[in-house]
Design a protein around this motif. Sequence first.
Motif, PDB file in Angstrom:
ATOM      1  N   GLY A   1     -24.190 -21.779  53.735  1.00 58.99           N
ATOM      2  CA  GLY A   1     -22.943 -22.208  54.234  1.00 58.99           C
ATOM      3  C   GLY A   1     -22.142 -23.569  53.861  1.00 58.99           C
ATOM      4  O   GLY A   1     -21.571 -24.253  54.370  1.00 58.99           O
ATOM      5  N   ILE A   2     -23.043 -24.137  52.648  1.00 60.69           N
ATOM      6  CA  ILE A   2     -22.766 -25.813  52.358  1.00 60.69           C
ATOM      7  C   ILE A   2     -21.798 -25.737  51.202  1.00 60.69           C
ATOM      8  O   ILE A   2     -21.999 -25.086  50.002  1.00 60.69           O
ATOM      9  CB  ILE A   2     -23.804 -26.448  51.949  1.00 60.69           C
ATOM     10  CG1 ILE A   2     -24.768 -26.653  53.373  1.00 60.69           C
ATOM     11  CG2 ILE A   2     -23.728 -27.965  51.246  1.00 60.69           C
ATOM     12  CD1 ILE A   2     -26.042 -27.258  53.077  1.00 60.69           C
ATOM     13  N   ALA A   3     -20.539 -26.238  51.247  1.00 62.93           N
ATOM     14  CA  ALA A   3     -19.517 -26.042  50.330  1.00 62.93           C
ATOM     15  C   ALA A   3     -19.965 -27.090  48.941  1.00 62.93           C
ATOM     16  O   ALA A   3     -20.416 -28.146  49.328  1.00 62.93           O
ATOM     17  CB  ALA A   3     -18.193 -26.679  50.660  1.00 62.93           C
ATOM     18  N   HIS A   4     -19.565 -26.651  47.836  1.00 60.40           N
ATOM     19  CA  HIS A   4     -19.884 -27.331  46.676  1.00 60.40           C
ATOM     20  C   HIS A   4     -19.019 -26.652  45.687  1.00 60.40           C
ATOM     21  O   HIS A   4     -18.781 -25.626  45.596  1.00 60.40           O
ATOM     22  CB  HIS A   4     -21.144 -27.330  46.238  1.00 60.40           C
ATOM     23  CG  HIS A   4     -21.878 -25.843  45.897  1.00 60.40           C
ATOM     24  ND1 HIS A   4     -21.897 -25.455  44.892  1.00 60.40           N
ATOM     25  CD2 HIS A   4     -22.510 -24.957  46.795  1.00 60.40           C
ATOM     26  CE1 HIS A   4     -22.514 -24.044  44.895  1.00 60.40           C
ATOM     27  NE2 HIS A   4     -22.615 -23.893  46.113  1.00 60.40           N
ATOM     28  N   ASP A   5     -18.884 -27.319  44.326  1.00 61.43           N
ATOM     29  CA  ASP A   5     -18.330 -26.986  43.118  1.00 61.43           C
ATOM     30  C   ASP A   5     -19.165 -26.296  42.000  1.00 61.43           C
ATOM     31  O   ASP A   5     -18.584 -25.978  41.005  1.00 61.43           O
ATOM     32  CB  ASP A   5     -17.366 -27.930  42.716  1.00 61.43           C
ATOM     33  CG  ASP A   5     -15.999 -28.461  43.595  1.00 61.43           C
ATOM     34  OD1 ASP A   5     -15.705 -27.508  44.284  1.00 61.43           O
ATOM     35  OD2 ASP A   5     -15.768 -29.550  43.437  1.00 61.43           O
ATOM     36  N   GLY A   6     -20.260 -26.250  42.566  1.00 53.56           N
ATOM     37  CA  GLY A   6     -21.211 -25.605  41.528  1.00 53.56           C
ATOM     38  C   GLY A   6     -21.822 -26.766  40.660  1.00 53.56           C
ATOM     39  O   GLY A   6     -21.116 -27.716  40.541  1.00 53.56           O
ATOM     40  N   PRO A   7     -22.756 -26.685  39.699  1.00 49.01           N
ATOM     41  CA  PRO A   7     -23.455 -27.544  38.686  1.00 49.01           C
ATOM     42  C   PRO A   7     -22.126 -27.823  37.719  1.00 49.01           C
ATOM     43  O   PRO A   7     -21.683 -26.990  37.373  1.00 49.01           O
ATOM     44  CB  PRO A   7     -24.576 -26.662  37.999  1.00 49.01           C
ATOM     45  CG  PRO A   7     -24.910 -25.543  39.292  1.00 49.01           C
ATOM     46  CD  PRO A   7     -23.511 -24.991  39.757  1.00 49.01           C
TER      47      PRO A   7
END
Length: 113
Positions: free
Chosen positions: A81-87
């Motif tokens: 559940g940790i938001a990120h925009d991907g690599p």
Amino acid sequence: MAITRVLAHSTVTDLTMAEDWYTRLFGRAPDARPMPGLLEWHLADTFGVQVWSEPNRAGHSSMVLDESDLDALAARLDQAGIAHDGPQDATSSRILSLADPDGNRVVFAGEFS
């Protein structure tokens, strides 16, 4: 001088909220609580991460951690559940950039696929 260990550092406002987020980030609870207001994750024998509660200075920290598999990390972060925009591709590597609840920057860097 012979430096033998490095601890990246993040300054936060709310240690309980930060402990939850960094526990989900690293997939485990802190390894040490050396003093009130300080948490440590020992990621290897010679490096780790400290999270320090100091509300007046919170939100201005940055750290870069090398990661061998950014895609697997992104999938694990989704489950946690940790938001990120991907690599993302950068000039000489790939990066996965995150912000903790205070806005501290945590960047994972890895090789191109």
